[in-house]
Design an enzyme around this catalytic site. Structure first.
Site, PDB file in Angstrom:
ATOM      1  N   ARG A 109       0.881  -1.178   0.000  1.00 51.96           N
ATOM      2  CA  ARG A 109       0.000   0.000   0.000  1.00 51.96           C
ATOM      3  C   ARG A 109       0.914   1.222   0.000  1.00 51.96           C
ATOM      4  O   ARG A 109       1.671   1.420   0.957  1.00 51.96           O
ATOM      5  CB  ARG A 109      -0.939   0.000   1.211  1.00 51.96           C
ATOM      6  CG  ARG A 109      -1.696   1.313   1.354  1.00 51.96           C
ATOM      7  CD  ARG A 109      -2.871   1.236   2.303  1.00 51.96           C
ATOM      8  NE  ARG A 109      -3.969   0.482   1.718  1.00 51.96           N
ATOM      9  CZ  ARG A 109      -5.212   0.475   2.197  1.00 51.96           C
ATOM     10  NH1 ARG A 109      -5.504   1.186   3.288  1.00 51.96           N
ATOM     11  NH2 ARG A 109      -6.159  -0.230   1.617  1.00 51.96           N
ATOM     12  N   HIS A 132      -7.081   0.837  -6.783  1.00 54.36           N
ATOM     13  CA  HIS A 132      -7.297  -0.068  -5.644  1.00 54.36           C
ATOM     14  C   HIS A 132      -7.859  -1.374  -6.217  1.00 54.36           C
ATOM     15  O   HIS A 132      -9.022  -1.721  -6.011  1.00 54.36           O
ATOM     16  CB  HIS A 132      -8.270   0.573  -4.651  1.00 54.36           C
ATOM     17  CG  HIS A 132      -8.296  -0.077  -3.299  1.00 54.36           C
ATOM     18  ND1 HIS A 132      -7.488  -1.150  -2.958  1.00 54.36           N
ATOM     19  CD2 HIS A 132      -9.041   0.197  -2.180  1.00 54.36           C
ATOM     20  CE1 HIS A 132      -7.737  -1.506  -1.707  1.00 54.36           C
ATOM     21  NE2 HIS A 132      -8.663  -0.705  -1.222  1.00 54.36           N
ATOM     22  N   GLN A 179      -9.754  -4.261  -4.142  1.00 56.38           N
ATOM     23  CA  GLN A 179     -11.079  -3.848  -3.661  1.00 56.38           C
ATOM     24  C   GLN A 179     -12.164  -4.214  -4.678  1.00 56.38           C
ATOM     25  O   GLN A 179     -13.248  -4.681  -4.328  1.00 56.38           O
ATOM     26  CB  GLN A 179     -11.066  -2.324  -3.422  1.00 56.38           C
ATOM     27  CG  GLN A 179     -12.405  -1.755  -2.999  1.00 56.38           C
ATOM     28  CD  GLN A 179     -12.829  -2.201  -1.613  1.00 56.38           C
ATOM     29  OE1 GLN A 179     -12.059  -2.131  -0.682  1.00 56.38           O
ATOM     30  NE2 GLN A 179     -14.050  -2.681  -1.474  1.00 56.38           N
ATOM     31  N   ASP A 236     -17.340   6.684  -2.237  1.00 60.86           N
ATOM     32  CA  ASP A 236     -16.127   6.557  -1.428  1.00 60.86           C
ATOM     33  C   ASP A 236     -15.877   7.924  -0.792  1.00 60.86           C
ATOM     34  O   ASP A 236     -16.525   8.919  -1.149  1.00 60.86           O
ATOM     35  CB  ASP A 236     -14.952   6.127  -2.333  1.00 60.86           C
ATOM     36  CG  ASP A 236     -13.647   5.934  -1.562  1.00 60.86           C
ATOM     37  OD1 ASP A 236     -13.694   5.736  -0.329  1.00 60.86           O
ATOM     38  OD2 ASP A 236     -12.562   5.977  -2.193  1.00 60.86           O
ATOM     39  N   CYS A 280     -16.445   1.118  -0.331  1.00 58.26           N
ATOM     40  CA  CYS A 280     -15.260   0.313   0.018  1.00 58.26           C
ATOM     41  C   CYS A 280     -14.948   0.398   1.504  1.00 58.26           C
ATOM     42  O   CYS A 280     -14.289  -0.482   2.047  1.00 58.26           O
ATOM     43  CB  CYS A 280     -14.063   0.754  -0.816  1.00 58.26           C
ATOM     44  SG  CYS A 280     -13.631   2.484  -0.576  1.00 58.26           S
ATOM     45  N   ARG A 318     -13.687  -9.053   1.199  1.00 55.19           N
ATOM     46  CA  ARG A 318     -12.254  -8.755   1.031  1.00 55.19           C
ATOM     47  C   ARG A 318     -11.415  -9.974   1.451  1.00 55.19           C
ATOM     48  O   ARG A 318     -10.370 -10.241   0.881  1.00 55.19           O
ATOM     49  CB  ARG A 318     -11.861  -7.528   1.871  1.00 55.19           C
ATOM     50  CG  ARG A 318     -12.469  -6.200   1.418  1.00 55.19           C
ATOM     51  CD  ARG A 318     -11.975  -5.784   0.044  1.00 55.19           C
ATOM     52  NE  ARG A 318     -10.531  -5.785  -0.047  1.00 55.19           N
ATOM     53  CZ  ARG A 318      -9.731  -4.768   0.333  1.00 55.19           C
ATOM     54  NH1 ARG A 318     -10.280  -3.647   0.761  1.00 55.19           N
ATOM     55  NH2 ARG A 318      -8.427  -4.848   0.232  1.00 55.19           N
TER      56      ARG A 318
HETATM   57  N1   CP Z   1     -11.420  -0.558   1.744  1.00 59.86           N
HETATM   58  C1   CP Z   1     -10.165  -0.585   2.238  1.00 59.86           C
HETATM   59  O1   CP Z   1      -9.173  -0.781   1.530  1.00 59.86           O
HETATM   60  O2   CP Z   1     -10.104  -0.375   3.580  1.00 59.86           O
HETATM   61  P1   CP Z   1      -8.796  -0.217   4.464  1.00 59.86           P
HETATM   62  O3   CP Z   1      -8.205   1.135   4.150  1.00 59.86           O
HETATM   63  O4   CP Z   1      -9.275  -0.327   5.873  1.00 59.86           O
HETATM   64  O5   CP Z   1      -7.824  -1.294   4.089  1.00 59.86           O
HETATM   65  N1  NVA Z   2     -10.012   6.522  -1.687  1.00 63.64           N
HETATM   66  C1  NVA Z   2      -9.701   6.057  -0.359  1.00 63.64           C
HETATM   67  C2  NVA Z   2      -9.914   4.587  -0.260  1.00 63.64           C
HETATM   68  C3  NVA Z   2      -9.673   3.987   1.104  1.00 63.64           C
HETATM   69  C4  NVA Z   2      -9.852   2.501   1.141  1.00 63.64           C
HETATM   70  C5  NVA Z   2      -8.270   6.425  -0.008  1.00 63.64           C
HETATM   71  O1  NVA Z   2      -7.389   6.303  -0.855  1.00 63.64           O
HETATM   72  O2  NVA Z   2      -8.043   6.880   1.119  1.00 63.64           O
END
Ligand code: CP
Ligand code: NVA
Length: 305
Positions: free
Chosen positions: A102, A129, A132, A224, A264, A292
């Site tokens: 990440r 992502h 997801q 989101d 998400c 997930r």
């Molecule tokens: N939806 C998602 O990726 O959540 P987290 O940021 O908690 O991993």
């Molecule tokens: N768009 C959000 C998604 C979190 C799972 C972010 O990047 O923070």
């Protein structure tokens, strides 16, 4: 020749996205089954940003499959003191069998994958992502029995999740309409790629600044956060601009009567979605979150087998 496969973008699943969904649906029924291919295999998980779902689902998936996972915080690694991402990939490849990452920057995920000899999974970056989206469409298949011929509506910020959802909808053959303020559209290149794929799959891609138009006759409404991780400085400005893009009871009246609501998560109730909608009968966000786990298993097994 090294035949490893990475999942950096939804496009890396262009030939088997629905197969991954179907595998994950089967794995959901075999929750505590070990898989010989995962025994003693190690997943290294690098997280530059916070996470609840991605971290816990990947770690739980690996352990339930019979393997092991290691959480890696860059602040505790040499990469936090100037070791390159490329060298980190080369070194980790000697220890672990798959790496999830990440990252703040998409380029770093690409760089890690280029320099690793083991599969790399993008666990969210500023552009996409992808993992997801597998869980999202798994949930759609469970609730709607199919993933094609539907209308997906995404209302809100044209962010990483929107980009991946665009590609996923086009690949699976569902129409997608994105309702977002001008200046907050999804990534241009991804939009063009999604339009080309949609043409081949006889479905449509639409971007509009009218949220009502976006949700008209929708089967799926998705939103989101307005402020993604790393964008905290834009909070005040974005919250003013995005007010009319809240998914609330008034807006969802324009969707099909049996629409489902996806997010998400994490959600900010009262901002991008009202309490009524996320807590209402159409909301399937906690099935989506649980999925997930099952899709993490599907993805890991596919990459390491
Ligand atoms: N939806 C998602 O990726 O959540 P987290 O940021 O908690 O991993
Ligand atoms: N768009 C959000 C998604 C979190 C799972 C972010 O990047 O923070």
């Amino acid at each position: 020749m090294n035949m490893k496969r990475d999942i950096i973008s939804v496009l890396d699943m262009k030939d088997d996205l629905e197969d991954l969904i179907d595998l994950s649906i089967r794995l959901k029924k075999q929750r505590y089954q070990d898989f010989p291919s995962a025994k003693n295999r190690i997943l290294g998980m690098i997280f530059e940003k916070p996470s609840t779902r991605t971290r816990v689902s990947l770690e739980t998936a690996m352990v339930q499959l019979g393997g092991h996972a290691i959480y890696l915080n860059p602040n505790d690694m040499q990469v936090g003191r100037g070791e390159t991402v490329a060298d980190t990939g080369r070194v980790l490849s000697g220890f672990v069998d798959v790496i999830s990452y990440r990252a703040f920057k998409h380029e770093n995920v690409v760089e890690l994958a280029k320099n690793s000899t083991v599969p790399v999974i993008n666990a969210l970056d500023d552009l996409e992502h992808p993992v997801q989206i597998v869980a999202d469409f798994m949930t759609v298949k469970e609730k709607k029995t199919r993933v094609n011929g539907l209308k997906v509506s995404y209302v809100g910020d044209g962010n990483n999740v929107a980009n991946s959802l665009l590609l996923g909808s086009a690949l699976l053959g569902s129409d997608i309409s994105i309702g977002c303020p001008k200046g907050f559209e999804p990534n241009k290149e991804i939009l063009e790629t999604a339009r080309n794929i949609a043409k081949q799959n006889s479905c449509k891609v639409e971007v509009t600044d009218d949220p009502v138009k976006a949700v008209e006759s929708a089967d799926i409404i998705y939103t989101d956060v307005w402020v993604s991780m790393g964008e905290e400085k834009q909070r005040e400005q974005k919250e003013k601009i995005f007010g009319k893009y809240q998914v609330n009871s008034d807006l969802v009246q324009h969707a099909n009567r049996d629409f489902i609501f996806l997010h998400c998560l994490p959600a900010h109730r009262g901002l991008e979605v009202s309490d009524e909608v996320i807590g209402g009968v159409h909301s399937v966000v906690f099935d989506e979150a649980e999925n997930r786990l099952h899709t993490a298993k599907g993805i890991i097994l596919t990459l390491i087998s």
